[in-house]
Design a protein around this motif. Sequence first.
Motif, PDB file in Angstrom:
ATOM      1  N   SER A   6       0.838  -1.202   0.000  1.00 48.88           N
ATOM      2  CA  SER A   6       0.000   0.000   0.000  1.00 48.88           C
ATOM      3  C   SER A   6       0.870   1.248   0.000  1.00 48.88           C
ATOM      4  O   SER A   6       1.762   1.388   0.846  1.00 48.88           O
ATOM      5  N   ILE A   7       0.625   2.144  -0.950  1.00 50.48           N
ATOM      6  CA  ILE A   7       1.331   3.436  -0.981  1.00 50.48           C
ATOM      7  C   ILE A   7       0.308   4.543  -1.226  1.00 50.48           C
ATOM      8  O   ILE A   7      -0.858   4.255  -1.520  1.00 50.48           O
ATOM      9  N   PHE A   8       0.743   5.791  -1.094  1.00 48.74           N
ATOM     10  CA  PHE A   8      -0.173   6.890  -1.452  1.00 48.74           C
ATOM     11  C   PHE A   8       0.593   8.030  -2.099  1.00 48.74           C
ATOM     12  O   PHE A   8       1.801   8.180  -1.900  1.00 48.74           O
ATOM     13  N   VAL A   9      -0.119   8.788  -2.901  1.00 52.71           N
ATOM     14  CA  VAL A   9       0.435   9.998  -3.511  1.00 52.71           C
ATOM     15  C   VAL A   9      -0.225  11.211  -2.876  1.00 52.71           C
ATOM     16  O   VAL A   9      -1.322  11.110  -2.323  1.00 52.71           O
ATOM     17  N   GLU A  10       0.477  12.339  -2.945  1.00 53.59           N
ATOM     18  CA  GLU A  10      -0.008  13.557  -2.295  1.00 53.59           C
ATOM     19  C   GLU A  10      -0.101  14.706  -3.278  1.00 53.59           C
ATOM     20  O   GLU A  10       0.596  14.728  -4.289  1.00 53.59           O
ATOM     21  N   LYS A  11      -0.955  15.661  -2.924  1.00 48.46           N
ATOM     22  CA  LYS A  11      -1.200  16.805  -3.799  1.00 48.46           C
ATOM     23  C   LYS A  11       0.066  17.630  -3.994  1.00 48.46           C
ATOM     24  O   LYS A  11       0.818  17.878  -3.061  1.00 48.46           O
ATOM     25  N   LYS A  12       0.285  18.044  -5.229  1.00 52.41           N
ATOM     26  CA  LYS A  12       1.256  19.099  -5.522  1.00 52.41           C
ATOM     27  C   LYS A  12       0.565  20.047  -6.489  1.00 52.41           C
ATOM     28  O   LYS A  12      -0.532  19.751  -6.966  1.00 52.41           O
ATOM     29  N   GLU A  13       1.189  21.159  -6.763  1.00 54.54           N
ATOM     30  CA  GLU A  13       0.639  22.122  -7.710  1.00 54.54           C
ATOM     31  C   GLU A  13       0.215  21.423  -9.009  1.00 54.54           C
ATOM     32  O   GLU A  13       1.055  20.862  -9.714  1.00 54.54           O
ATOM     33  N   GLY A  14      -1.059  21.397  -9.293  1.00 52.68           N
ATOM     34  CA  GLY A  14      -1.550  20.858 -10.568  1.00 52.68           C
ATOM     35  C   GLY A  14      -1.617  19.344 -10.672  1.00 52.68           C
ATOM     36  O   GLY A  14      -2.020  18.830 -11.703  1.00 52.68           O
ATOM     37  N   GLY A  15      -1.225  18.623  -9.624  1.00 51.50           N
ATOM     38  CA  GLY A  15      -1.272  17.164  -9.743  1.00 51.50           C
ATOM     39  C   GLY A  15      -1.004  16.454  -8.438  1.00 51.50           C
ATOM     40  O   GLY A  15      -1.348  16.950  -7.367  1.00 51.50           O
ATOM     41  N   MET A  16      -0.416  15.279  -8.540  1.00 53.91           N
ATOM     42  CA  MET A  16      -0.093  14.461  -7.367  1.00 53.91           C
ATOM     43  C   MET A  16       1.337  13.949  -7.528  1.00 53.91           C
ATOM     44  O   MET A  16       1.827  13.825  -8.648  1.00 53.91           O
ATOM     45  N   GLU A  17       1.967  13.622  -6.414  1.00 53.35           N
ATOM     46  CA  GLU A  17       3.310  13.049  -6.499  1.00 53.35           C
ATOM     47  C   GLU A  17       3.565  12.053  -5.366  1.00 53.35           C
ATOM     48  O   GLU A  17       2.932  12.104  -4.314  1.00 53.35           O
ATOM     49  N   LEU A  18       4.504  11.139  -5.651  1.00 57.60           N
ATOM     50  CA  LEU A  18       4.920  10.133  -4.682  1.00 57.60           C
ATOM     51  C   LEU A  18       6.022  10.733  -3.810  1.00 57.60           C
ATOM     52  O   LEU A  18       6.996  11.272  -4.328  1.00 57.60           O
TER      53      LEU A  18
END
Length: 202
Positions: free
Chosen positions: A85-97
């Motif tokens: 299980s992993i998750f990505v987080e919000k960044k300007e304009g998108g998501m990142e790992l």
Amino acid sequence: MNIEQVYKDANALLDGHFLLASGNHSSRYLQSAKVLEYPKKAALLTDALATMIKESGIKVDTVCAPALGGVLAGYELARSLDVRSIFVEKKEGGMELRRGFEIAKGEKIIICEDIITTGGSALKAARAIEELGGEVVAFASLANRGFCKRVGGNDMAKKECALPENTPLFALDDFTFEMYTPEDCPLCKVGKSKAVKPGSKS
Ligand code: ZN
């Protein structure tokens, strides 16, 4: 399992007069986090979702959730599927790992949300995974708000759905509610209540 009843029992399916993030009004609202309050109940839901995914024959290496909303559902689904299980987080304009999470080239990843409305966050998560060489094999969600077509569901995808047509969406149930512009809202016309914001900020 009657999914709507599970949501009602958890006070996750609210009746009232709600102001949605879109600015529209509705008489019903899904407070998705509430259905995950009790881990044992959450596990029953993700076990059912995992069964659907396994029956489809799709191979999954890892579950990735868009934070914050999808994290609990994603974690429990990973447990049900016995994968990472992993998750990505919000960044300007998108998501990142972040946080040292890594994915291997060609790793088969399912993007998991608690609820899919138009699928915007899920799509951003998918893009982030694909940029790192991962393969998004499916989307999954406990609840589908009825804009996107889910595997086994009756409704067709609506134009608002952001998810790619050729990637399956697994969800336990459709929760399709009427929405009204404030001008056309029958609850406003009755005049007995004001629309309230039920979301994450209140
Ligand atoms: Zn209203």
